[in-house]
Design a protein around this motif. Structure first.
Motif, PDB file in Angstrom:
ATOM      1  N   ALA A 117      13.718  11.398   0.093  1.00 25.96           N
ATOM      2  CA  ALA A 117      14.214  12.771   0.290  1.00 25.96           C
ATOM      3  C   ALA A 117      13.298  13.536   1.241  1.00 25.96           C
ATOM      4  CB  ALA A 117      14.327  13.488  -1.054  1.00 25.96           C
ATOM      5  N   ARG A 118      11.986  13.297   1.131  1.00 30.12           N
ATOM      6  CA  ARG A 118      11.043  13.968   2.056  1.00 30.12           C
ATOM      7  C   ARG A 118      11.351  13.559   3.499  1.00 30.12           C
ATOM      8  NH1 ARG A 118       7.131  13.327  -1.878  1.00 30.12           N
ATOM      9  NH2 ARG A 118       6.584  11.261  -1.119  1.00 30.12           N
ATOM     10  N   GLU A 119      11.583  12.255   3.708  1.00 31.49           N
ATOM     11  CA  GLU A 119      11.873  11.770   5.071  1.00 31.49           C
ATOM     12  C   GLU A 119      13.186  12.360   5.589  1.00 31.49           C
ATOM     13  OE1 GLU A 119      11.807   7.499   5.473  1.00 31.49           O
ATOM     14  OE2 GLU A 119       9.808   7.405   4.563  1.00 31.49           O
ATOM     15  N   LEU A 120      14.197  12.389   4.728  1.00 34.95           N
ATOM     16  CA  LEU A 120      15.501  12.911   5.175  1.00 34.95           C
ATOM     17  C   LEU A 120      15.396  14.398   5.508  1.00 34.95           C
ATOM     18  CD1 LEU A 120      18.952  11.910   4.466  1.00 34.95           C
ATOM     19  CD2 LEU A 120      18.497  14.253   3.785  1.00 34.95           C
ATOM     20  N   ALA A 121      14.672  15.140   4.659  1.00 34.13           N
ATOM     21  CA  ALA A 121      14.531  16.590   4.902  1.00 34.13           C
ATOM     22  C   ALA A 121      13.836  16.832   6.239  1.00 34.13           C
ATOM     23  CB  ALA A 121      13.759  17.243   3.755  1.00 34.13           C
ATOM     24  N   ALA A 122      12.880  15.977   6.590  1.00 32.29           N
ATOM     25  CA  ALA A 122      12.181  16.138   7.871  1.00 32.29           C
ATOM     26  C   ALA A 122      13.132  15.870   9.041  1.00 32.29           C
ATOM     27  CB  ALA A 122      10.980  15.199   7.930  1.00 32.29           C
ATOM     28  N   ASP A 123      14.061  14.939   8.839  1.00 30.15           N
ATOM     29  CA  ASP A 123      15.005  14.594   9.919  1.00 30.15           C
ATOM     30  C   ASP A 123      16.172  15.571  10.028  1.00 30.15           C
ATOM     31  OD1 ASP A 123      13.417  12.438  10.449  1.00 30.15           O
ATOM     32  OD2 ASP A 123      14.661  10.991   9.371  1.00 30.15           O
ATOM     33  N   TYR A 124      16.446  16.328   8.947  1.00 30.01           N
ATOM     34  CA  TYR A 124      17.567  17.305   8.952  1.00 30.01           C
ATOM     35  C   TYR A 124      17.001  18.675   8.570  1.00 30.01           C
ATOM     36  CZ  TYR A 124      20.725  13.331   9.287  1.00 30.01           C
ATOM     37  OH  TYR A 124      21.373  12.207   9.712  1.00 30.01           O
ATOM     38  N   PRO A 125      16.266  19.319   9.493  1.00 24.53           N
ATOM     39  CA  PRO A 125      15.507  20.530   9.145  1.00 24.53           C
ATOM     40  C   PRO A 125      16.370  21.689   8.621  1.00 24.53           C
ATOM     41  CG  PRO A 125      15.145  19.879  11.468  1.00 24.53           C
ATOM     42  CD  PRO A 125      16.110  18.905  10.889  1.00 24.53           C
ATOM     43  N   GLY A 126      17.625  21.784   9.027  1.00 24.20           N
ATOM     44  CA  GLY A 126      18.432  22.927   8.571  1.00 24.20           C
ATOM     45  C   GLY A 126      19.083  22.703   7.212  1.00 24.20           C
ATOM     46  N   LEU A 127      18.935  21.510   6.672  1.00 23.17           N
ATOM     47  CA  LEU A 127      19.700  21.145   5.470  1.00 23.17           C
ATOM     48  C   LEU A 127      18.873  21.389   4.201  1.00 23.17           C
ATOM     49  CD1 LEU A 127      22.305  19.579   4.418  1.00 23.17           C
ATOM     50  CD2 LEU A 127      20.894  17.505   4.564  1.00 23.17           C
ATOM     51  N   GLY A 128      19.473  22.017   3.196  1.00 24.56           N
ATOM     52  CA  GLY A 128      18.814  22.156   1.889  1.00 24.56           C
ATOM     53  C   GLY A 128      18.930  20.824   1.152  1.00 24.56           C
ATOM     54  N   VAL A 129      17.781  20.146   0.924  1.00 28.45           N
ATOM     55  CA  VAL A 129      17.780  18.837   0.244  1.00 28.45           C
ATOM     56  C   VAL A 129      17.150  19.043  -1.128  1.00 28.45           C
ATOM     57  CG1 VAL A 129      16.975  16.435   0.358  1.00 28.45           C
ATOM     58  CG2 VAL A 129      17.571  17.639   2.466  1.00 28.45           C
ATOM     59  N   HIS A 130      17.897  18.719  -2.199  1.00 32.81           N
ATOM     60  CA  HIS A 130      17.449  19.008  -3.569  1.00 32.81           C
ATOM     61  C   HIS A 130      17.500  17.735  -4.409  1.00 32.81           C
ATOM     62  CE1 HIS A 130      18.364  23.209  -2.400  1.00 32.81           C
ATOM     63  NE2 HIS A 130      19.500  22.705  -1.919  1.00 32.81           N
TER      64      HIS A 130
END
Ligand code: SAH
Ligand code: AVI
Length: 316
Positions: A117-130
């Motif tokens: 999830a940390r990696e995905l959040a870094a790749d999709y900066p505008g997206l709220g990842v929970h």
């Protein structure tokens, strides 16, 4: 404090499930316990094996139809992924979704999920990842994210690891989670020749065997049992009558295993049934989903008819 309590409850449930499973006439272990950190890494290696067709086939279907799938999900949806693993396939969908309200990957494999999830959040900066570390067969809380629609994404044919009655319960749970008008984007593995199915679960490099035996390694480490994993042989075969691959660990000799105060006796050749992987036909699956409150409205598949991704809508 709370997380220590939660970890203890999870451990107690694991112990209870293992004791109950090993006390049955046909010994059984629930397949969700494959996924500790090592198990999740072994699964990732399985997905890259030449024999394991499901991942590359589903990815190809996703690549070809991601735009149509995203259109079905609709703008500003909250995407909830069950059994999210390494969050690979969802990227194809996220690249096409219009203004997603947020992304909630759910998985029991906590350490693995948080890293992915940390990696995905870094790749999709505008997206709220929970990320939510939870067993999706039990009630879990969704973050309170306002959205036009909830959509559950459930790829990988993980639904196939549940017996039909359990799969029906899960479909009903999904229908309630998304609410009327909400969606389910689901990957299912389809029936095919045994010559394709069996090698996928008996790979030449022995990665699936290591994945299967890792369950015993985990039980030793977390529950203090004294299994000798090398004394169990990996066995996987297609059960035609039940349309499922069965995975077993077969005791190579007569042996005894201790866990806590309990002793489990194994005859030579006796097995622990560790996993089922049901294979479906799309029309039959659509029928069972309809009985659980989900209407199939789109199906995408590959040219060989090996794997299908379906979109279903929860009906009131
Ligand atoms: N979705 C990924 C991973 C599939 S492997 C893919 O398509 O490749 C199955 C995943 O489901 C694993 O990550 C495992 O940890 C998770 N899983 C299995 N049973 C679960 C359960 N009951 N609750 C939550 N996660 C579960
Ligand atoms: C996660 N699940 C759908 C996989 C399957 O194919 O049933 C797990 C697996 N077991 C052995 N190989 C892969």
């Amino acid at each position: 404090m709370t997380s220590t309590c939660a970890a203890r409850r999870t451990r107690d449930q694991f112990r209870a499930d293992v004791l109950a499973g090993l006390s049955r006439p046909q010994k059984r272990l629930p397949s969700k316990y494959f996924y500790d950190a090592a198990g999740s890494q072994l699964f990732d290696r399985i997905t890259e094996l030449p024999e394991y067709y499901p991942t590359r086939t589903e990815l190809a279907v996703m690549r070809e139809h991601a735009a149509a799938m995203a259109a079905r999900c609709g703008p500003r949806c909250l995407l909830v992924e069950l059994g999210a693993g390494s969050l690979v396939k969802v990227r194809l969908l996220l690249d096409e979704l219009v203004a997603p309200a947020g992304y909630v990957p759910v998985d029991v494999s906590g350490e693995h999920l948080r890293g992915a999830a940390r990696e995905l959040a870094a790749d999709y900066p505008g997206l709220g990842v929970h990320p939510v570390v939870a067993d999706f067969t039990r009630p879990f809380e969704l973050p309170p994210v306002p959205a036009a629609r909830r959509v559950v994404y459930f790829p990988g044919s993980t639904i196939g690891n549940f017996d039909p009655a359990e799969a029906d319960d899960l479909l009903g749970r999904v229908a309630r989670l998304v609410g009327p008008g909400g969606g389910l984007l689901l990957g299912i593995d389809l029936r095919k020749d045994t010559a394709v199915l069996e090698p996928a679960y008996n790979d030449a490099r022995g990665v699936t065997a290591a994945f299967n035996r890792n369950l015993l390694v985990r039980i030793n480490r977390e529950l203090g049992a004294d299994f000798d994993p090398a004394a169990f042989r990996h066995r996987a075969f297609y059960n035609h009558e039940r349309s499922r691959i069965e995975m077993h660990l077969v005791s190579a000799a007569e042996q005894r295993v201790q866990m806590g105060g309990a002793t489990f006796v194994f005859r030579a050749g006796e097995s622990i049934h560790t996993e089922n992987s049901y294979k479906y036909a799309p029309a039959e699956f659509a029928q069972r989903a309809a009985a659980c409150g989900l209407r199939a409205d789109a199906t995408w598949t590959d040219a060989n008819g090996f794997f299908a991704v379906m979109h279903l809508t929860a009906v009131p």
